[in-house]
Every structure is written in structure tokens, then in C-alpha cells.
Enzyme design. Structure first.
Site, PDB file in Angstrom:
ATOM      1  N   ASN A 150      14.792   7.112   4.428  1.00 36.38           N
ATOM      2  CA  ASN A 150      14.695   7.547   3.013  1.00 36.38           C
ATOM      3  C   ASN A 150      13.520   8.492   2.743  1.00 36.38           C
ATOM      4  O   ASN A 150      13.598   9.325   1.840  1.00 36.38           O
ATOM      5  CB  ASN A 150      14.672   6.344   2.064  1.00 36.38           C
ATOM      6  CG  ASN A 150      13.560   5.373   2.335  1.00 36.38           C
ATOM      7  OD1 ASN A 150      13.026   5.316   3.442  1.00 36.38           O
ATOM      8  ND2 ASN A 150      13.204   4.598   1.332  1.00 36.38           N
ATOM      9  N   ALA A 174      11.656   6.717  15.003  1.00 37.17           N
ATOM     10  CA  ALA A 174      11.922   7.165  13.633  1.00 37.17           C
ATOM     11  C   ALA A 174      13.438   7.195  13.423  1.00 37.17           C
ATOM     12  O   ALA A 174      14.213   6.923  14.339  1.00 37.17           O
ATOM     13  CB  ALA A 174      11.304   8.539  13.416  1.00 37.17           C
ATOM     14  N   SER A 227      15.684  -2.682   5.849  1.00 44.64           N
ATOM     15  CA  SER A 227      16.340  -3.739   5.075  1.00 44.64           C
ATOM     16  C   SER A 227      15.807  -5.120   5.466  1.00 44.64           C
ATOM     17  O   SER A 227      15.325  -5.330   6.591  1.00 44.64           O
ATOM     18  CB  SER A 227      17.848  -3.683   5.291  1.00 44.64           C
ATOM     19  OG  SER A 227      18.139  -3.890   6.654  1.00 44.64           O
ATOM     20  N   GLU A 248       7.887  -4.133   5.846  1.00 46.68           N
ATOM     21  CA  GLU A 248       8.087  -3.610   4.490  1.00 46.68           C
ATOM     22  C   GLU A 248       9.588  -3.565   4.270  1.00 46.68           C
ATOM     23  O   GLU A 248      10.269  -2.700   4.821  1.00 46.68           O
ATOM     24  CB  GLU A 248       7.497  -2.205   4.364  1.00 46.68           C
ATOM     25  CG  GLU A 248       6.007  -2.101   4.643  1.00 46.68           C
ATOM     26  CD  GLU A 248       5.163  -2.775   3.588  1.00 46.68           C
ATOM     27  OE1 GLU A 248       5.706  -3.320   2.606  1.00 46.68           O
ATOM     28  OE2 GLU A 248       3.935  -2.789   3.759  1.00 46.68           O
ATOM     29  N   CYS A 282      12.651   1.760  -1.909  1.00 45.87           N
ATOM     30  CA  CYS A 282      12.601   0.290  -1.995  1.00 45.87           C
ATOM     31  C   CYS A 282      11.936  -0.158  -3.298  1.00 45.87           C
ATOM     32  O   CYS A 282      12.116  -1.291  -3.723  1.00 45.87           O
ATOM     33  CB  CYS A 282      11.875  -0.279  -0.785  1.00 45.87           C
ATOM     34  SG  CYS A 282      10.315   0.531  -0.450  1.00 45.87           S
TER      35      CYS A 282
END
Ligand code: NAD
Length: 477
Positions: A150, A174, A227, A248, A282
Site C-alpha cells: 500500500n 518487499a 494483514s 503492524e 491500515c
């Protein structure tokens, strides 16, 4: 210069290709913009060996010298903003102005972490005169890190910044869907003189790479953003090998609109923030709990403004929201909207995919959702705003806290009493009042409950990348 970079792996200070590749798509038109090399087992073994050597060098490099390299790399990235932003928009879809902001934000993370590098203070514990107890904060060791799609540049920046500032080497996997941001970071660090092996960049099948790297003996920390489901899976692997994690994970941010604010101003601020990154954040404001007194005015202003948001190719400067980043988001959004509609929610704006080439989905506003609408429980991770009325602040807080997530939360109020109650009672790692900015480089960011573990940024950010060692030193035998 506006070109998409040549996609390569970066291992032991060198760029390398691979016989196996996979395409990277432009979400605005689904065209292929690059071929990404896939790391084989031998590449991962090379990255591990390089990270071990890199760690030896970097952990013994003085914090001031580490900071100097990081600041030089950040300065190069600032100089290359246009080139990096173009690549980000091409592979992710976000409007070019937001891509430029992301580059600046990524640089701010590096600059903050560089400044913190020289402040990983230990302490001396008062003791008898012939013995000294010294507490050291040492680099934890090579880090295996996984960053999502994102924010192609600022998400890798969080992980690389923390690791490098603390004196650790890192192997970053990545995103395969948005690899260019991390490639530009590696290029800048290479040009800034980072020793070989300190930063290694790989791509491939995420599960294969994580399941291979995490158990390897040299890896001492697992850092992941993504997620909750994947975070739990990786934490399980790490736990079996007794490795600490920095996680995170997902959120489902509530926004509480109290009865003492201007509902129009709150609505317009909210729409702009909801549109950022097409809601694929998020911390994106998602569940709006609006005092019943303001509900009609807020909802109407929100929906009216949402309908004006221009959706299109992010390279067009007039565009306010780009496509979502991949087809999975279209599928997820369509499913959530159709479920909510079937259960009686009102669709006030958007609701359906735009066209059938490129992943365009409009800013969508649903109101009056029943509790059992899936959207009220499942993180939409897209341009979906959910608005419901509440009778009181207690009611709003109860609903805000009702999910297993606890990442970001927001509120609009002028009342010190409300603000105090919100600060005390909201279950989240971050609460922002009268602003929808959840984190900046100098503040600690992270979640509670199933939103994860640990903090990035702020004075807390390097603590996960260090271990505490106590030295007891008696002056006589
Ligand atoms: P996903 O759960 O398949 O993947 C999420 C991320 O984890 C991706 O970057 C992916 O490459 C990575 N990943 C997946 N399996 C992995 C594994 N076994 N090992 C290592 N990495 C792995 O979902 P998705 O469709 O890519 O993204 C959608 C969901 O992911 C959203 O609903 C959102 O909750 C979450 N997400 C969160 C963030 C964030 O900033 N916290 C960012 C991106 C995605």
C-alpha cells in the site's frame, strides 16, 4: 526523469537478476510495466550470508557514522522525488501528489531514525563502590522484514530505518506488486556508501520466503506489516524458533463525531482523508459514529462531497483518487457493499466498480448499517466509509472498542472532558482528536489487540531492534 526502474534483487551490495520473473501491473490499465526477478533458495542463502557479514560491520560502525549514511541516502531520495513518485504511481495507482508526499514521508522516517541512532542510551545502575552495573542497548542482529504494497516507499522505509539506525543488517522482502519504492531505497543507500550486506532486498513467493528465512539461525527479529491473518501466521513461525516480532497489522479505525462540532467541517475533513491512497491504509478512517443530533447533516455533507471525488489515472494531476492497487480489493469491496445492501444499509455514494479495465472503485458511502453487516467487522482496506448514529459518547466508545482491532482511532470534539474520556477509554495504539493524521515520524505508531505488537517511529521505534545487555564489572578480584 520519469522511468520505471529496472527490477532486480539487491544482495551483498550487488544487483542481480533471476531466471524466474513475474510481471508487475499498472492498476490503472492492467498493463505490464516490469518483470520482477524471483529469488531462488540460493539467492536467499546468499542474502543470509551477506546479512551476517553486513551485521558484523554495521553493528561496529559508530551511531554517528550510521546516521551520516542514512541522512545521505535520504537526501538522495529527496533529490529523486520525481522519479520515485512516478514509479510509485505507475505501480500502485495513487495520485502523483500523494506519491510525492509518500517519498517525503519515507525520507522523514529515515531522518528521524538516523537522529535516534545516536540516542540508544544505556544506563549505569547505582551500586557498591567496587562494582559497576552497566546496561547496554545493542543491535539485536540481522532482521527479516516483510513490507506490503500500500505504501511502496514509506512502508519499507519504516523497517529499513529502524534496523539500520539501531545497527542491524536487514533482509527485506518487499511487495511483489509494488517493488519500485524499495528498489529506489536500496539504490540510494548503495549510492550513499552503505557497506555491502547491511541491506538486502529480495522478492518471491511471500510464504516461501518467510517460511525459509524466519527459522534461519542468523535471523534475530521478524518485522512485518500486513494483514492480521498473515501476522499471526508469521508470529507462529517466529515463536517456534523463539524469535521476537514487530507486527503492524490490520485496523478498522473508528471516527467519533461528538455533538459539539461543526458536522460539515468534520465531514469534509473526513472525505479527504478517506480518499487518501484510495482508503488502502491500515489507519484509514472507516467506521463513523456520529452523534444522532448531527447525523443527518454530517451524512449528507459526507455523501455529497464523496460523489465529487474524481477517480482516474493517478498520473493525471486533476485526479483525487487513483485505482485500488489490485483486483483483490475490487472483489473484497464489491462483496462488502453487496452484503451491507442486502442487510438494509443505504448506499449514499459509489458502490460499484467504474469501467472494467483498471481497478477503479469510487469513494463509497454506506449508512445505517446493521451490526451484522460484514463491513462493520472486516477491514475494507479500500474507499469505503460506514456511517452510523450514536446516542452518546459512551455508546460511541463501546462500539468503537467492539472489534478485535485497535490501531488508529479518531474523534472530533472541542470538549476537554470528551477528549479526556476518549484518550482514556479508546482501545487503540493511536488516537487523534480533531485531526485524521494517525502517525508522524516523531510519534510512536502501532497497535493493540489484533492490530499487532510493537511500535515504529518516535523515541520507542528503535527499542525492538535492540537487546538489553547488563554488564556487572567488579573492580577487584
Ligand atoms: P494478504 O493477507 O494476502 O497479504 C498482506 C501482505 O502480507 C502482503 O504484502 C503480502 O505480500 C504479505 N504476505 C502474505 N502472505 C505472506 C507470508 N506467508 N509471508 C510473508 N508475507 C506474506 O492480503 P492482501 O490482499 O495482499 O492485502 C489485503 C489485506 O492486507 C488488507 O485487508 C489489510 O488488512 C492488510 N494490509 C495491511 C497493511 C497495513 O499497512 N497494515 C498493508 C497492506 C495490506
Amino acid at each position: 526523469m520519469t522511468t520505471y526502474p529496472d527490477l532486480q534483487l539487491y544482495i551483498a551490495g550487488e544487483w542481480r537478476k533471476s531466471a524466474e520473473t513475474q510481471p508487475v501491473l499498472n492498476p490503472a490499465d492492467e498493463s505490464v510495466i516490469g518483470m520482477l526477478p524471483i529469488a531462488r533458495r540460493a539467492d536467499l542463502d546468499d542474502a543470509l550470508a551477506a546479512a551476517v557479514e553486513g551485521h558484523k560491520i554495521w553493528s561496529r560502525t559508530s551511531p554517528a557514522k550510521r546516521a551520516a549514511v542514512m541522512l545521505k541516502a535520504a537526501a538522495l531520495m529527496r533529490e529523486r522525488t520525481e522519479e520515485i513518485a512516478y514509479a510509485i504511481t505507475l505501480e500502485h495507482g495513487k495520485p502523483i501528489t500523494q506519491a510525492r508526499q509518500e517519498v517525503q514521508r519515507g525520507c522523514e522516517f529515515f531522518e528521524w531514525d538516523a537522529a535516534e541512532a545516536v540516542r540508544t542510551y544505556g544506563r549505569v545502575i547505582p551500586s557498591e563502590s567496587d562494582i559497576r552495573y552497566i546496561v547496554l542497548h545493542q543491535p539485536i542482529g540481522p532482521v527479516a522484514a516483510f513490507s506490503p504494497w500500500n505504501f511502496p516507499m514509506s512502508q519499507p522505509a519504516r523497517k529499513i530505518g529502524g534496523a539500520l539506525a539501531a545497527g542491524c543488517s536487514i533482509i527485506l522482502k518487499a511487495s511483489e506488486e509494488t517493488p519500485a519504492g524499495a528498489i529506489h531505497i536500496a539504490r540510494a543507500f548503495h549510492d550513499a556508501g552503505l557497506p555491502a550486506g547491511v541491506l538486502n532486498l529480495v522478492f518471491g513467493m511471500p510464504s516461501e520466503i518467510s517460511e525459509y528465512l524466519i527459522p534461519q539461525t542468523p535471523i534475530r527479529l521478524v518485522a512485518f506489516t500486513g494483514s492480521t491473518a498473515v501476522g499471526k501466521h508469521l508470529t507462529g513461525i517466529a515463536a517456534r524458533h523463539m524469535k521476537p516480532v514487530l507486527m503492524e497489522l490490520g485496523g478498522h479505525a473508528p471516527v467519533i463525531v461528538c455533538d459539539d462540532v461543526d458536522p460539515i467541517a468534520a465531514a469534509l475533513t473526513s472525505v479527504a482523508r478517506k480518499a487518501r491512497n484510495a482508503g488502502q491504509v491500515c489507519t484509514s478512517p472507516t467506521r463513523f459514529f456520529v452523534h444522532e443530533k448531527l447525523y443527518a447533516a454530517f451524512t449528507e455533507a459526507f455523501a455529497e462531497r464523496a460523489r465529487t471525488i474524481k477517480v482516474g489515472n493517478g498520473l493525471d494531476p486533476a485526479i483525487q483518487m487513483g485505482p485500488v492497487a489490485n483486483h483483490r480489493r475490487i472483489d473484497a469491496l464489491e462483496a462488502l457493499v453487496s452484503d451491507a445492501r442486502a442487510k438494509g444499509a443505504r448506499v449514499l455514494a459509489g458502490g460499484e466498480r467504474v469501467g472494467n479495465r483498471g481497478y477503479f472503485f469510487p469513494l463509497t458511502v454506506l449508512s445505517d448499517l446493521p451490526d451484522d453487516a460484514q463491513a462493520m467487522h472486516v477491514e475494507p482496506f479500500g474507499p469505503l466509509a460506514l456511517i452510523n448514529p450514536v446516542r452518546s459518547l459512551d455508546d460511541a466508545i463501546e462500539q468503537a472498542n467492539s472489534l478485535p482491532f485497535g490501531l488508529a482511532a479518531y474523534a472530533f470534539t472541542h470538549s476537554a472532558r470528551n477528549a479526556h474520556q476518549l484518550s482514556e477509554c479508546i482501545e487503540a495504539g493511536n488516537i487523534s482528536i480533531n485531526t485524521l493524521e494517525a502517525s508522524v515520524a516523531e510519534t510512536p505508531f502501532g497497535g493493540v489487540k489484533e492490530s499487532g505488537y510493537g511500535r515504529e517511529g518516535g523515541a520507542e521505534g528503535l527499542s525492538h531492534y535492540t537487546v538489553v545487555k547488563n554488564v556487572s564489572h567488579r573492580m577487584t578480584l
